[in-house]
Design an enzyme around this catalytic site. Sequence first.
Site, PDB file in Angstrom:
ATOM      1  CE1 TYR A   4      -2.812   7.030   4.569  1.00  0.00           C
ATOM      2  CE2 TYR A   4      -0.739   5.826   4.710  1.00  0.00           C
ATOM      3  CZ  TYR A   4      -2.075   5.874   4.340  1.00  0.00           C
ATOM      4  OH  TYR A   4      -2.654   4.777   3.746  1.00  0.00           O
ATOM      5  NE  ARG A   5      -1.194  16.020  10.213  1.00  0.00           N
ATOM      6  CZ  ARG A   5      -2.501  16.239  10.312  1.00  0.00           C
ATOM      7  NH1 ARG A   5      -3.202  16.606   9.250  1.00  0.00           N
ATOM      8  NH2 ARG A   5      -3.105  16.089  11.469  1.00  0.00           N
ATOM      9  CG  ASP A  20      -5.948  18.635   8.301  1.00  0.00           C
ATOM     10  OD1 ASP A  20      -5.749  18.346   7.099  1.00  0.00           O
ATOM     11  OD2 ASP A  20      -5.668  17.886   9.252  1.00  0.00           O
ATOM     12  CD  GLU A  45      -2.545   2.861  -2.901  1.00  0.00           C
ATOM     13  OE1 GLU A  45      -1.768   1.928  -2.632  1.00  0.00           O
ATOM     14  OE2 GLU A  45      -3.632   3.024  -2.294  1.00  0.00           O
ATOM     15  CD1 TRP A  96      -2.159   5.192  10.756  1.00  0.00           C
ATOM     16  CD2 TRP A  96      -0.689   4.664   9.164  1.00  0.00           C
ATOM     17  NE1 TRP A  96      -1.321   4.262  11.266  1.00  0.00           N
ATOM     18  CE2 TRP A  96      -0.397   3.917  10.315  1.00  0.00           C
ATOM     19  CE3 TRP A  96       0.105   4.489   8.016  1.00  0.00           C
ATOM     20  CZ2 TRP A  96       0.651   3.013  10.362  1.00  0.00           C
ATOM     21  CZ3 TRP A  96       1.147   3.592   8.067  1.00  0.00           C
ATOM     22  CH2 TRP A  96       1.406   2.880   9.229  1.00  0.00           C
ATOM     23  CG  ASN A 109      -1.976   1.125   1.045  1.00  0.00           C
ATOM     24  OD1 ASN A 109      -2.897   0.959   0.256  1.00  0.00           O
ATOM     25  ND2 ASN A 109      -1.818   2.240   1.729  1.00  0.00           N
TER      26      ASN A 109
HETATM   27  C1  LIG Z   1      -1.671  16.716   0.557  1.00  0.00           C
HETATM   28  C2  LIG Z   1      -2.424  15.579   1.163  1.00  0.00           C
HETATM   29  C3  LIG Z   1      -2.252  15.259   2.488  1.00  0.00           C
HETATM   30  C4  LIG Z   1      -2.932  14.204   3.075  1.00  0.00           C
HETATM   31  N1  LIG Z   1      -2.718  13.914   4.386  1.00  0.00           N
HETATM   32  C5  LIG Z   1      -3.333  12.855   4.941  1.00  0.00           C
HETATM   33  C6  LIG Z   1      -3.058  12.491   6.281  1.00  0.00           C
HETATM   34  O1  LIG Z   1      -2.282  13.124   6.968  1.00  0.00           O
HETATM   35  N2  LIG Z   1      -3.698  11.398   6.774  1.00  0.00           N
HETATM   36  C7  LIG Z   1      -4.563  10.652   6.037  1.00  0.00           C
HETATM   37  O2  LIG Z   1      -5.087   9.659   6.545  1.00  0.00           O
HETATM   38  N3  LIG Z   1      -4.856  10.989   4.770  1.00  0.00           N
HETATM   39  C8  LIG Z   1      -4.248  12.065   4.192  1.00  0.00           C
HETATM   40  N4  LIG Z   1      -4.505  12.393   2.897  1.00  0.00           N
HETATM   41  C9  LIG Z   1      -5.492  11.602   2.123  1.00  0.00           C
HETATM   42  C10 LIG Z   1      -4.917  10.258   1.728  1.00  0.00           C
HETATM   43  O3  LIG Z   1      -3.683  10.413   1.101  1.00  0.00           O
HETATM   44  C11 LIG Z   1      -5.863   9.514   0.792  1.00  0.00           C
HETATM   45  O4  LIG Z   1      -7.040   9.246   1.514  1.00  0.00           O
HETATM   46  C12 LIG Z   1      -5.285   8.221   0.242  1.00  0.00           C
HETATM   47  O5  LIG Z   1      -6.267   7.574  -0.513  1.00  0.00           O
HETATM   48  C13 LIG Z   1      -4.817   7.315   1.354  1.00  0.00           C
HETATM   49  O6  LIG Z   1      -4.290   6.124   0.817  1.00  0.00           O
HETATM   50  P1  LIG Z   1      -4.963   4.734   1.180  1.00  0.00           P
HETATM   51  O7  LIG Z   1      -6.314   4.744   0.487  1.00  0.00           O
HETATM   52  O8  LIG Z   1      -4.050   3.719   0.599  1.00  0.00           O
HETATM   53  O9  LIG Z   1      -5.079   4.688   2.650  1.00  0.00           O
HETATM   54  C14 LIG Z   1      -3.830  13.455   2.306  1.00  0.00           C
HETATM   55  C15 LIG Z   1      -4.016  13.768   0.954  1.00  0.00           C
HETATM   56  C16 LIG Z   1      -3.328  14.811   0.383  1.00  0.00           C
HETATM   57  C17 LIG Z   1      -3.543  15.121  -1.072  1.00  0.00           C
HETATM   58 MN   LIG Z   2      -4.504   2.041  -0.624  1.00  0.00          MN
END
Ligand SMILES: Cc1cc2nc3c(=O)[nH]c(=O)nc-3n(C[C@H](O)[C@H](O)[C@H](O)COP(=O)(O)O)c2cc1C
Ligand SMILES: [Mn+2]
Length: 497
Positions: free
Chosen positions: A173-174, A279, A230, A187, A169
């Site tokens: 996630y910041r 945020d 991804e 996350w 995966n």
């Molecule tokens: C700039 C940016 C920052 C993000 N920060 C976070 C974060 O801190 N935590 C989080 O859970 N999702 C964050 N997201 C959203 C996730 O990246 C998004 O939901 C992604 O689908 C997560 O991957 P996953 O589906 O494999 O969990 C962010 C998205 C962007 C564009």
């Molecule tokens: Mn995913």
Amino acid sequence: MAPPGDLRDWIALLEREGELVRVSAEVDPNLEITEIVDRTVKAGGPALLFENPKSSHPLLINQFGTERRMCLAFGVDSLDDLGRRLGDVLEMQPPQGLAEKVRGLKKLKSIADSQPKSIRGGPVQELVLTGDEVDLRRLPVQTCWPGDAGLFITLPAVITTDPRSGGRNVGMYRLQVLDERTTAMHWQIHKDGRADYLLADGRLEVAVALGLDPVTTYAASAPLPKHVDELMLAGFLRGEPVELVRGKTVDLEVPANAEIVLEGYLARDELTEEGPFGDHTGYYTPPEPFPVFHVTAMTMRRDAIYPSIVVGKPPQEDAWLGKATERIFLPAVRMSVPEIVDYDLPVAGAFHNCCIVSIRKAFPGHAQKVMHAIWGLGMLSLTKAVVVVDEWVDVHDYEEVFFRVGANVDPKRDVMISEGPLDHLDHAPTMQFYGGKLGIDATHKGPEEGTRPWPPEIEMSDEIRRRVDERWDEYGLGEPAGADGRREGALRQLLRR
Ligand SMILES: Cc1cc2nc3c(=O)[nH]c(=O)nc-3n(C[C@H](O)[C@H](O)[C@H](O)COP(=O)(O)O)c2cc1C
Ligand SMILES: [Mn+2]
């Protein structure tokens, strides 16, 4: 044109296209960069490469901040082209005849070629720092907003594997920097990386890639089902596989062309207070416990470029990452709910707050069926308000949508209040994660749904339109306000006030 192979190709392309400005003045990653970027994004300005952000590493920001740059990143003329490419594969039918078979094989090849490829070495490991040598403070990590708890790495691609299936995966996630060698891992509860973590027995290894080609960076933000890698999507959209090398201190593969990789692990029950952080909701998210990420190695190119993004009150740069997702995933949404014609997630609605959807309505209650479908579909399930309009309504034209909601809705009959899961960051519901849902049926109704006969919409006849087009000059009214011109007209401007 092929999408750029790494961050440097991308920067070169942006420069060639007049889409990047280098800032040589010394600027402070503590707040100052945010204010510069906020103004630049809102003006539709260029990507910025800060060459002196009080660090020996330059900082790239606003790489995604306009639709044009987003299209350049993917090598397409419009983001809908990407959706169509994905749709072609999803909608594949058994081929009829030779020509179709050949086309089908090409499509299959595009899937086969999207698998990441393992190679022996890559520039990301030019410099390998381990143990005490690791120091995150070498990087120009931003403090974005005055109320932020500290430094946040904002544009990472976080790589984990599912302890049961081994499936990879990648999520964005910041990471809040806690000290030289640890960060928090933000996350949220609906996210795949967190699910991997919850399945881990003791420790979970993690690698964080920073500074990738733009398509792979985008892919980290894409809401794919958990079992889909991804990096496959990145390979498919690029038309070339993502190249990977083995990590130095973790049993994970990392992008060979990244600028920087942080390798390390999370202990199953070690949590820290993360936040507050300004945020993408436009508000600060309060401190909450999240896992601690221990960095065991920092590998990088010798002159690594650090990528960053600022989120905050919309619109910000991430609006375009969200719009790319909206367009790329339309065919996938239509696979599950074929009566959907189009949808729009308004940027000002922070994406999960509102979804406008147009449908080919075929039976009573169809709009309500689609509301429930949206509330049951992947990450769209977190949508707070769904507005359903008829197929002929342009969902991207908010003025028109507002008109339909005003004209076609009886609040008593057409508004549905439901409940369900809400976004982790949504501060409005009484309880975190769970609360109300609003559905607005702004479609035409009729006697079969128990209403009076629906009146016809006003339309001028084609014959008269043609006549006025032809005779326009005779009237002496200047530039014709024809079909296309109507939108930009003075009345329109008045309506927007
Ligand atoms: C700039 C940016 C920052 C993000 N920060 C976070 C974060 O801190 N935590 C989080 O859970 N999702 C964050 N997201 C959203 C996730 O990246 C998004 O939901 C992604 O689908 C997560 O991957 P996953 O589906 O494999 O969990 C962010 C998205 C962007 C564009
Ligand atoms: Mn995913």
